[in-house]
Design an enzyme around this catalytic site. Sequence first.
Site, PDB file in Angstrom:
ATOM      1  N   ASP A  20       0.856  -1.190   0.000  1.00 58.87           N
ATOM      2  CA  ASP A  20       0.000   0.000   0.000  1.00 58.87           C
ATOM      3  C   ASP A  20       0.893   1.242   0.000  1.00 58.87           C
ATOM      4  OD1 ASP A  20      -3.212   0.559   1.020  1.00 58.87           O
ATOM      5  OD2 ASP A  20      -1.775   2.213   1.098  1.00 58.87           O
ATOM      6  N   ILE A  21       0.516   2.219  -0.797  1.00 59.30           N
ATOM      7  CA  ILE A  21       1.318   3.433  -0.945  1.00 59.30           C
ATOM      8  C   ILE A  21       1.271   4.309   0.318  1.00 59.30           C
ATOM      9  CG2 ILE A  21      -0.427   5.020  -1.896  1.00 59.30           C
ATOM     10  CD1 ILE A  21       1.597   5.633  -4.147  1.00 59.30           C
ATOM     11  N   HIS A  61     -10.258  -5.283  -3.021  1.00 58.51           N
ATOM     12  CA  HIS A  61      -8.903  -5.554  -2.533  1.00 58.51           C
ATOM     13  C   HIS A  61      -8.961  -5.910  -1.060  1.00 58.51           C
ATOM     14  CE1 HIS A  61      -9.850  -1.242  -2.475  1.00 58.51           C
ATOM     15  NE2 HIS A  61      -9.219  -1.175  -1.310  1.00 58.51           N
ATOM     16  N   ASN A  93     -12.968  -3.162   2.483  1.00 57.57           N
ATOM     17  CA  ASN A  93     -13.955  -2.097   2.647  1.00 57.57           C
ATOM     18  C   ASN A  93     -14.954  -2.119   1.498  1.00 57.57           C
ATOM     19  OD1 ASN A  93     -12.626  -1.071   4.954  1.00 57.57           O
ATOM     20  ND2 ASN A  93     -11.163   0.005   3.652  1.00 57.57           N
ATOM     21  N   HIS A 135      -7.009  -5.709   2.336  1.00 61.32           N
ATOM     22  CA  HIS A 135      -5.893  -5.097   3.051  1.00 61.32           C
ATOM     23  C   HIS A 135      -5.315  -6.172   3.970  1.00 61.32           C
ATOM     24  CE1 HIS A 135      -6.893  -0.732   2.309  1.00 61.32           C
ATOM     25  NE2 HIS A 135      -8.086  -1.250   2.104  1.00 61.32           N
ATOM     26  N   VAL A 193     -10.920   2.919  -3.845  1.00 60.25           N
ATOM     27  CA  VAL A 193     -10.577   2.339  -5.150  1.00 60.25           C
ATOM     28  C   VAL A 193     -11.595   1.239  -5.439  1.00 60.25           C
ATOM     29  CG1 VAL A 193      -8.829   1.177  -6.538  1.00 60.25           C
ATOM     30  CG2 VAL A 193      -8.118   2.844  -4.800  1.00 60.25           C
TER      31      VAL A 193
END
Length: 121
Positions: free
Chosen positions: A30-31, A100, A87, A102, A96
Site C-alpha cells: 500500500d502506498i 482488494h 472495505n 488489506h 478504489v
Amino acid sequence: MSETLFSKIIKREIPADIVYEDDLSLAFKDINPQAPVHLLIIPKKAIATINDLEEGDRELVGHLFLVASKLAREMGFDDDGYRVVMNCNEQAGQTVFHIHLHLLAGKPLGWPPYTDRAKQA
Ligand code: AMP
C-alpha cells in the site's frame, strides 16, 4: 466498469511494489501504509465492490484469503497475528473501486479499527 488505478497496476501501466503474483491475483505494498506491513491483495478480474460479487467468484474470493495466509506464513507474521479487511463503498471508506484485501501486520492492531467520521464532522 471504468478502469481503476488497480487495473493499471495489473497491466504495469503505473508502478507498484509488487510482492506476489499468480494467474488470478496480485499483491503489492500500500502506498500509504497503516502498519509496518500493509499489503493489498487484488483479483486480476475487475470487480468494483463486494456488492458486485457473483456466485462464480466464490473460488476467486477464497483464493485472495489463501494468498493472504501464504504471504503471512512466508513473511513470518502468521503466528504473531495480522488483519485482513475489505472495505465496501463510501461509509467503509472504500476509495478504489476494484475489490482488494488489506493485509495489515507488524504491530498490535487496535479494535474497533475505525474512527467515527460522523462524530468528527
Ligand atoms: P480502500 O480505501 O479500502 O479503497 O483502499 C485503497 C487503498 O489503496 C488505500 O489504502 C491507498 O493507500 C491505496 N492506494 C492508492 N493508490 C495506490 C497506489 N498507486 N499504490 C498502492 N496503493 C495505493
